[in-house]
Motif scaffolding. Sequence first.
Motif, short mmCIF file in Angstrom:
data_model
loop_
_atom_site.label_atom_id
_atom_site.label_comp_id
_atom_site.label_asym_id
_atom_site.label_seq_id
_atom_site.Cartn_x
_atom_site.Cartn_y
_atom_site.Cartn_z
N ARG A 242 0.86 -1.18 0.00
CA ARG A 242 0.00 0.00 0.00
C ARG A 242 0.90 1.23 0.00
NH1 ARG A 242 -3.56 -0.31 5.14
NH2 ARG A 242 -4.51 1.53 4.14
N ILE A 243 0.60 2.18 -0.88
CA ILE A 243 1.43 3.37 -1.04
C ILE A 243 0.53 4.60 -1.07
CG2 ILE A 243 3.19 4.50 -2.44
CD1 ILE A 243 3.66 1.72 -3.77
N GLU A 244 0.84 5.60 -0.25
CA GLU A 244 0.05 6.82 -0.19
C GLU A 244 0.96 8.03 -0.33
OE1 GLU A 244 -1.82 6.61 3.61
OE2 GLU A 244 -2.77 4.66 3.18
N GLY A 245 0.49 9.06 -1.04
CA GLY A 245 1.32 10.24 -1.18
C GLY A 245 0.73 11.28 -2.09
N ARG A 246 1.57 12.24 -2.43
CA ARG A 246 1.20 13.36 -3.28
C ARG A 246 1.52 13.02 -4.74
NH1 ARG A 246 4.45 17.40 -4.94
NH2 ARG A 246 6.05 16.77 -3.45
N VAL A 247 0.70 13.53 -5.66
CA VAL A 247 0.84 13.20 -7.07
C VAL A 247 1.18 14.46 -7.86
CG1 VAL A 247 -0.32 12.26 -9.12
CG2 VAL A 247 -0.77 11.28 -6.85
N GLU A 248 2.10 14.32 -8.82
CA GLU A 248 2.43 15.42 -9.72
C GLU A 248 2.54 14.89 -11.14
OE1 GLU A 248 6.16 16.86 -8.22
OE2 GLU A 248 7.32 15.32 -9.29
N LYS A 249 2.36 15.77 -12.12
CA LYS A 249 2.56 15.39 -13.52
C LYS A 249 4.06 15.31 -13.81
CE LYS A 249 -1.72 17.41 -15.34
NZ LYS A 249 -2.30 18.46 -16.21
N ILE A 250 4.44 14.41 -14.70
CA ILE A 250 5.83 14.32 -15.08
C ILE A 250 6.08 15.23 -16.28
CG2 ILE A 250 5.94 11.97 -14.17
CD1 ILE A 250 6.07 10.94 -17.02
#
Length: 211
Positions: A106-114
């Motif tokens: 399970r992985i949780e975090g902030r998302v950004e565009k590459i």
Amino acid sequence: MSIADIRKDYRQASLSEGDVQADPFAQFGIWFQQALTADAAEANAMSLATVNAQGRPSSRIVLIKEFDERGFCWFTNYDSAKGADLETNPHAALLFFWTALERQVRIEGRVEKISAEENDSYFFSRPLGSRQSANASQQSQPVAGREVLEQQLQAVIAQFGEHPPRPKHWGGYRLIPERLEFWQGRASRFHDRIVYTRNADHSWSISRLQP
């Protein structure tokens, strides 16, 4: 058999604090390679959970295409439902479930565009049909029928042939993890759960959770 009676006792392996790497990305790499070696079905498939502007969650299966110390990447249509969710709330959760190894991550975090350069590099490595369909589909939008989709695809083929461009609305996201949990199934539902939590100085703390 009643649904309530369906169960499997997990007995393949265990997981202790002494078993894991200090770096969660290194630990993920070990488990991911073991999933590939075990020929786990769709080892690169992960559930992606997002939350929309109304606070309602949704999830779907996507394919991981890259991971390193920066995070975990997948590609999609930025105008899709998940793209709209991430525009409003740039946080998400990923879940890998490798039944062959009785494991979850399970992985949780902030998302950004590459970057556009990274998008181009991956897009033009894809099979031709995948590049054509990325141009033809307005992902998550209603459509009158399959025949309309086929017409849109044929229009893309007629226009671009074997050289379809990368649509500006198509690209990758990277989830930068703040928390990762490595879950190893154990007998009698007494599972092993080892969690990495990112500290303010970007180091990682490791702890165990009760099952």
